[in-house]
Write a protein that holds these residues in place. Structure first.
Motif, PDB file in Angstrom:
ATOM      1  N   UNK A  75       0.786  -1.223   0.000  1.00 60.44           N
ATOM      2  CA  UNK A  75       0.000   0.000   0.000  1.00 60.44           C
ATOM      3  C   UNK A  75       0.818   1.272   0.000  1.00 60.44           C
ATOM      4  N   UNK A  76       2.128   1.173  -0.189  1.00 60.76           N
ATOM      5  CA  UNK A  76       2.989   2.359  -0.215  1.00 60.76           C
ATOM      6  C   UNK A  76       3.590   2.519  -1.609  1.00 60.76           C
ATOM      7  N   UNK A  77       3.673   3.768  -2.023  1.00 62.57           N
ATOM      8  CA  UNK A  77       4.320   4.097  -3.291  1.00 62.57           C
ATOM      9  C   UNK A  77       5.409   5.112  -2.982  1.00 62.57           C
ATOM     10  N   UNK A  78       6.612   4.865  -3.465  1.00 59.50           N
ATOM     11  CA  UNK A  78       7.724   5.781  -3.219  1.00 59.50           C
ATOM     12  C   UNK A  78       7.876   6.720  -4.405  1.00 59.50           C
ATOM     13  N   UNK A  79       7.824   8.000  -4.115  1.00 59.84           N
ATOM     14  CA  UNK A  79       8.057   9.028  -5.125  1.00 59.84           C
ATOM     15  C   UNK A  79       9.425   9.637  -4.836  1.00 59.84           C
ATOM     16  N   UNK A  81      16.324  11.709   9.328  1.00 62.22           N
ATOM     17  CA  UNK A  81      15.039  11.280   9.887  1.00 62.22           C
ATOM     18  C   UNK A  81      14.017  11.009   8.791  1.00 62.22           C
ATOM     19  N   UNK A  82      13.188   9.980   9.016  1.00 59.79           N
ATOM     20  CA  UNK A  82      11.994   9.746   8.219  1.00 59.79           C
ATOM     21  C   UNK A  82      10.861  10.425   8.964  1.00 59.79           C
ATOM     22  N   UNK A  83      10.272  11.468   8.359  1.00 66.15           N
ATOM     23  CA  UNK A  83       9.236  12.264   9.015  1.00 66.15           C
ATOM     24  C   UNK A  83       7.864  11.835   8.532  1.00 66.15           C
ATOM     25  N   UNK A  84       6.977  11.523   9.476  1.00 67.98           N
ATOM     26  CA  UNK A  84       5.605  11.132   9.192  1.00 67.98           C
ATOM     27  C   UNK A  84       4.713  12.361   9.246  1.00 67.98           C
ATOM     28  N   UNK A  85       4.106  12.714   8.135  1.00 73.81           N
ATOM     29  CA  UNK A  85       3.169  13.839   8.066  1.00 73.81           C
ATOM     30  C   UNK A  85       1.790  13.307   8.467  1.00 73.81           C
ATOM     31  N   UNK A  86       1.447  13.487   9.731  1.00 71.37           N
ATOM     32  CA  UNK A  86       0.214  12.916  10.280  1.00 71.37           C
ATOM     33  C   UNK A  86      -0.852  13.999  10.401  1.00 71.37           C
ATOM     34  N   UNK A 107      15.388  12.990   5.707  1.00 73.58           N
ATOM     35  CA  UNK A 107      15.851  12.290   4.511  1.00 73.58           C
ATOM     36  C   UNK A 107      14.689  11.917   3.604  1.00 73.58           C
ATOM     37  N   UNK A 108      13.508  11.735   4.195  1.00 69.60           N
ATOM     38  CA  UNK A 108      12.317  11.344   3.442  1.00 69.60           C
ATOM     39  C   UNK A 108      11.088  11.642   4.290  1.00 69.60           C
ATOM     40  N   UNK A 109       9.932  11.618   3.634  1.00 70.97           N
ATOM     41  CA  UNK A 109       8.660  11.880   4.305  1.00 70.97           C
ATOM     42  C   UNK A 109       7.696  10.738   4.046  1.00 70.97           C
ATOM     43  N   UNK A 137      12.557  15.672  -1.747  1.00 75.08           N
ATOM     44  CA  UNK A 137      13.033  14.512  -0.987  1.00 75.08           C
ATOM     45  C   UNK A 137      12.137  13.332  -1.344  1.00 75.08           C
ATOM     46  N   UNK A 138      12.616  12.109  -1.157  1.00 78.61           N
ATOM     47  CA  UNK A 138      11.752  10.961  -1.387  1.00 78.61           C
ATOM     48  C   UNK A 138      10.518  11.027  -0.477  1.00 78.61           C
ATOM     49  N   UNK A 139       9.395  10.604  -1.019  1.00 77.01           N
ATOM     50  CA  UNK A 139       8.149  10.608  -0.254  1.00 77.01           C
ATOM     51  C   UNK A 139       7.461   9.262  -0.396  1.00 77.01           C
ATOM     52  N   UNK A 140       7.098   8.695   0.737  1.00 77.36           N
ATOM     53  CA  UNK A 140       6.367   7.438   0.768  1.00 77.36           C
ATOM     54  C   UNK A 140       4.895   7.808   0.865  1.00 77.36           C
TER      55      UNK A 140
END
Length: 102
Positions: A12-16, A37-42, A62-64, A75-78
């Protein structure tokens, strides 16, 4: 751990933007972001964590993990359906499933 390794087997995850970045820590509070850090945008009741994505990147994320792509950030985004729901399984994998050892 590399982002693509962290996401291996997570449906269910797509990496952009590519998954070959190194992840050193996890955070959902932008004030706790440090380089790597991998930051979760909640999304919350009053505030949407996506509003803090730029600040997290400025502080070295490093990614979101996002529910919608933040196209202005390089940055890469999941991209996942629910950032809050993604936190537990990704944290368990990142920390090598500490509850399994109990």
């Amino acid at each position: 751990m590399r982002l693509d390794e962290l996401l291996a087997g997570y449906d269910g995850a797509r990496v952009a933007g590519g998954g070959a970045v190194e992840i050193a820590d996890l955070a959902y509070d932008s004030r706790k972001v440090e380089p790597g850090t991998l930051f979760f945008c909640v999304r919350g009741e009053k505030v949407d964590g996506h509003e803090f994505g730029a600040r997290a990147v400025e502080d070295g994320a490093a990614a979101l993990v996002v529910e919608r792509e933040l196209t202005e950030l390089a940055v890469p985004q999941v991209v996942v359906p629910d950032s809050r729901a993604a936190m537990a399984p990704l944290a368990a994998r990142f920390w090598e499933d500490p509850t399994a050892r109990l």
